[in-house]
Design an enzyme around this catalytic site. Structure first.
Site, PDB file in Angstrom:
ATOM      1  N   ARG A 106       0.887  -1.181   0.000  1.00 23.07           N
ATOM      2  CA  ARG A 106       0.000   0.000   0.000  1.00 23.07           C
ATOM      3  C   ARG A 106       0.912   1.215   0.000  1.00 23.07           C
ATOM      4  O   ARG A 106       1.727   1.382   0.896  1.00 23.07           O
ATOM      5  CB  ARG A 106      -0.902   0.006   1.235  1.00 23.07           C
ATOM      6  CG  ARG A 106      -1.533   1.365   1.476  1.00 23.07           C
ATOM      7  CD  ARG A 106      -2.623   1.343   2.507  1.00 23.07           C
ATOM      8  NE  ARG A 106      -3.794   0.647   1.998  1.00 23.07           N
ATOM      9  CZ  ARG A 106      -4.992   0.685   2.599  1.00 23.07           C
ATOM     10  NH1 ARG A 106      -5.150   1.354   3.719  1.00 23.07           N
ATOM     11  NH2 ARG A 106      -6.007   0.039   2.082  1.00 23.07           N
ATOM     12  N   HIS A 133      -7.618   0.994  -6.152  1.00 20.25           N
ATOM     13  CA  HIS A 133      -7.732   0.093  -4.992  1.00 20.25           C
ATOM     14  C   HIS A 133      -8.419  -1.202  -5.447  1.00 20.25           C
ATOM     15  O   HIS A 133      -9.565  -1.473  -5.092  1.00 20.25           O
ATOM     16  CB  HIS A 133      -8.551   0.791  -3.908  1.00 20.25           C
ATOM     17  CG  HIS A 133      -8.466   0.135  -2.553  1.00 20.25           C
ATOM     18  ND1 HIS A 133      -7.624  -0.924  -2.281  1.00 20.25           N
ATOM     19  CD2 HIS A 133      -9.136   0.409  -1.396  1.00 20.25           C
ATOM     20  CE1 HIS A 133      -7.782  -1.276  -1.003  1.00 20.25           C
ATOM     21  NE2 HIS A 133      -8.689  -0.487  -0.448  1.00 20.25           N
ATOM     22  N   GLN A 136     -10.186  -3.966  -3.059  1.00 26.52           N
ATOM     23  CA  GLN A 136     -11.464  -3.548  -2.498  1.00 26.52           C
ATOM     24  C   GLN A 136     -12.614  -3.879  -3.446  1.00 26.52           C
ATOM     25  O   GLN A 136     -13.657  -4.398  -3.032  1.00 26.52           O
ATOM     26  CB  GLN A 136     -11.445  -2.028  -2.241  1.00 26.52           C
ATOM     27  CG  GLN A 136     -12.754  -1.496  -1.675  1.00 26.52           C
ATOM     28  CD  GLN A 136     -13.027  -2.027  -0.286  1.00 26.52           C
ATOM     29  OE1 GLN A 136     -12.171  -1.924   0.572  1.00 26.52           O
ATOM     30  NE2 GLN A 136     -14.208  -2.589  -0.052  1.00 26.52           N
ATOM     31  N   ASP A 224     -17.536   7.037  -0.751  1.00 27.72           N
ATOM     32  CA  ASP A 224     -16.270   6.874  -0.010  1.00 27.72           C
ATOM     33  C   ASP A 224     -16.004   8.203   0.694  1.00 27.72           C
ATOM     34  O   ASP A 224     -16.672   9.209   0.447  1.00 27.72           O
ATOM     35  CB  ASP A 224     -15.141   6.515  -1.005  1.00 27.72           C
ATOM     36  CG  ASP A 224     -13.820   6.158  -0.328  1.00 27.72           C
ATOM     37  OD1 ASP A 224     -13.820   5.947   0.904  1.00 27.72           O
ATOM     38  OD2 ASP A 224     -12.793   6.098  -1.031  1.00 27.72           O
ATOM     39  N   CYS A 265     -16.323   1.409   1.208  1.00 28.62           N
ATOM     40  CA  CYS A 265     -15.152   0.570   1.491  1.00 28.62           C
ATOM     41  C   CYS A 265     -14.700   0.670   2.941  1.00 28.62           C
ATOM     42  O   CYS A 265     -13.991  -0.214   3.422  1.00 28.62           O
ATOM     43  CB  CYS A 265     -14.014   0.931   0.548  1.00 28.62           C
ATOM     44  SG  CYS A 265     -13.378   2.603   0.757  1.00 28.62           S
ATOM     45  N   ARG A 293     -13.190  -8.775   1.996  1.00 24.83           N
ATOM     46  CA  ARG A 293     -11.783  -8.485   1.670  1.00 24.83           C
ATOM     47  C   ARG A 293     -10.959  -9.751   1.921  1.00 24.83           C
ATOM     48  O   ARG A 293     -10.083 -10.094   1.142  1.00 24.83           O
ATOM     49  CB  ARG A 293     -11.252  -7.339   2.549  1.00 24.83           C
ATOM     50  CG  ARG A 293     -11.891  -5.981   2.298  1.00 24.83           C
ATOM     51  CD  ARG A 293     -11.531  -5.439   0.939  1.00 24.83           C
ATOM     52  NE  ARG A 293     -10.109  -5.325   0.749  1.00 24.83           N
ATOM     53  CZ  ARG A 293      -9.352  -4.310   1.176  1.00 24.83           C
ATOM     54  NH1 ARG A 293      -9.914  -3.284   1.774  1.00 24.83           N
ATOM     55  NH2 ARG A 293      -8.040  -4.288   0.956  1.00 24.83           N
TER      56      ARG A 293
HETATM   57  N1   CP Z   1     -11.084  -0.331   2.830  1.00 21.99           N
HETATM   58  C1   CP Z   1      -9.792  -0.364   3.201  1.00 21.99           C
HETATM   59  O1   CP Z   1      -8.880  -0.565   2.401  1.00 21.99           O
HETATM   60  O2   CP Z   1      -9.601  -0.196   4.548  1.00 21.99           O
HETATM   61  P1   CP Z   1      -8.207  -0.002   5.304  1.00 21.99           P
HETATM   62  O3   CP Z   1      -7.689   1.359   4.933  1.00 21.99           O
HETATM   63  O4   CP Z   1      -8.566  -0.104   6.746  1.00 21.99           O
HETATM   64  O5   CP Z   1      -7.257  -1.072   4.865  1.00 21.99           O
HETATM   65  N1  NVA Z   2     -10.159   6.685  -0.821  1.00 20.20           N
HETATM   66  C1  NVA Z   2      -9.672   6.215   0.460  1.00 20.20           C
HETATM   67  C2  NVA Z   2      -9.847   4.746   0.577  1.00 20.20           C
HETATM   68  C3  NVA Z   2      -9.426   4.160   1.894  1.00 20.20           C
HETATM   69  C4  NVA Z   2      -9.542   2.674   1.956  1.00 20.20           C
HETATM   70  C5  NVA Z   2      -8.214   6.622   0.628  1.00 20.20           C
HETATM   71  O1  NVA Z   2      -7.429   6.466  -0.332  1.00 20.20           O
HETATM   72  O2  NVA Z   2      -7.871   7.108   1.697  1.00 20.20           O
END
Ligand code: CP
Ligand code: NVA
Length: 307
Positions: A106, A133, A136, A224, A265, A293
């Site tokens: 990530r 992402h 997700q 989101d 998400c 997930r």
């Molecule tokens: N939805 C998601 O990716 O959550 P986290 O940021 O907690 O991993």
């Molecule tokens: N759009 C959000 C998703 C988190 C899972 C971010 O990138 O922070």
């Protein structure tokens, strides 16, 4: 095999992953979370989980999934690695590939993910970048289909910021054959590249500024957070002002099809992008998404490793 994005993965393989995820979920039904699966496809495998941004779901679901399948994992934070202190991504990729069988990362820039994948000799999974992402949305497809059957031909409405999660939904529209309407302010539109690509694959993609009109007849409404992890806090107030008309509340959901589902998400900011009434209401499947997930990523891991 890398899992970098939904548009880069063959639709037949995506479908096989969703189906395998579902089968693996069913096979575990009623079992304690800590029980290992009957078959152990990841036995002897070591996985690195690298986080340059915070995470609850991605971190825990990957770690638990790997253990259920008999593998082992090492969770690494970017700031504590030499990666955060000047070692190149390419060298980090070469080094990690000597220790582990797969890398999940990530990160911020998509270029980091791509450089890692280019120089790693083991599979790399995208656990979120500023741009997409994919894990997700694999969980979201699994969730929709568990509740309502095939997603092909359905109308999905994305409301709010055309962000990284929205981008992977657009990728999925092209690959799984559903239609997507984006509703949000013009300043926060998704990158036109994602829209054009989904259209080129035959998906109907619409942009509608009026949230109520957009949601009319929707089978699935998704939103989101209004400020993503990579967005500067200085943009918070402007974003909130622009996005307020796109909050998901009961009045907006009333325009959707009567059996429409609501997804997010998570993490959510209650009463900002969505009301608690909707989040905790009968149409919401947000915690199924979170659970899925785990199951979706187990199938992704198996596909990447060919096991
Ligand atoms: N939805 C998601 O990716 O959550 P986290 O940021 O907690 O991993
Ligand atoms: N759009 C959000 C998703 C988190 C899972 C971010 O990138 O922070």
């Amino acid at each position: 095999m890398h899992f970098l994005d939904i548009n880069k993965t063959d639709p037949t393989d995506l479908r096989a992953m969703i189906d395998q995820a579902r089968a693996m979920k069913v096979a575990r039904q009623g079992q304690s979370k800590g029980m290992v699966d009957a078959d152990q496809p990841l036995a002897g495998k070591m996985v690195a989980l690298v986080f340059e941004k915070p995470s609850t779901r991605t971190r825990v679901s990957f770690d638990v999934g790997i253990r259920q399948m008999g593998g082992q994992s090492i969770v690494l934070s970017g700031t504590e690695m030499q990666l955060g202190h000047g070692e190149t991504i390419a060298d980090t990729a070469r080094v990690l590939s000597r220790y582990v069988d797969l890398i999940m990362i990530r990160t911020f820039e998509e270029s980091t993910l791509l450089e890692l994948a280019d120089h790693a000799s083991v599979p790399v999974i995208n656990g979120l970048t500023n741009r997409t992402h994919p894990c997700q949305i694999m969980a979201d497809i699994l969730t929709y289909e568990e509740h309502r059957g095939p997603i092909a031909g359905k109308k999905v409405v994305w409301t709010g910021d055309g962000n990284n999660v929205c981008a992977s939904f657009l990728h999925a529209a092209g690959q799984f054959g559903f239609d997507l309407t984006f509703t949000g302010p013009p300043t926060l539109d998704p990158d036109p590249v994602f829209v054009a690509e989904a259209r080129a694959k035959g998906a109907t993609i619409e942009i509608e500024r009026d949230a109520a009109k957009a949601v009319a007849g929707a089978d699935l409404v998704v939103t989101d957070t209004w400020v993503s992890m990579h967005d500067p806090q200085s943009t918070r107030e402007r974003r909130h002002n622009q996005l307020r008309p796109y909050r998901v509340d009961a009045a907006l959901m009333a325009h959707a099809a009567p059996d429409a589902l609501f997804m997010h998400c998570l993490p959510a900011h209650r009463e900002e992008e969505v009301t608690s009434q909707v989040m905790d209401g009968p149409q919401s499947v947000i915690f199924d998404e979170a659970e899925n997930r785990l199951h979706a990523q187990k199938a992704i891991l198996r596909w990447c490793l060919g096991v």
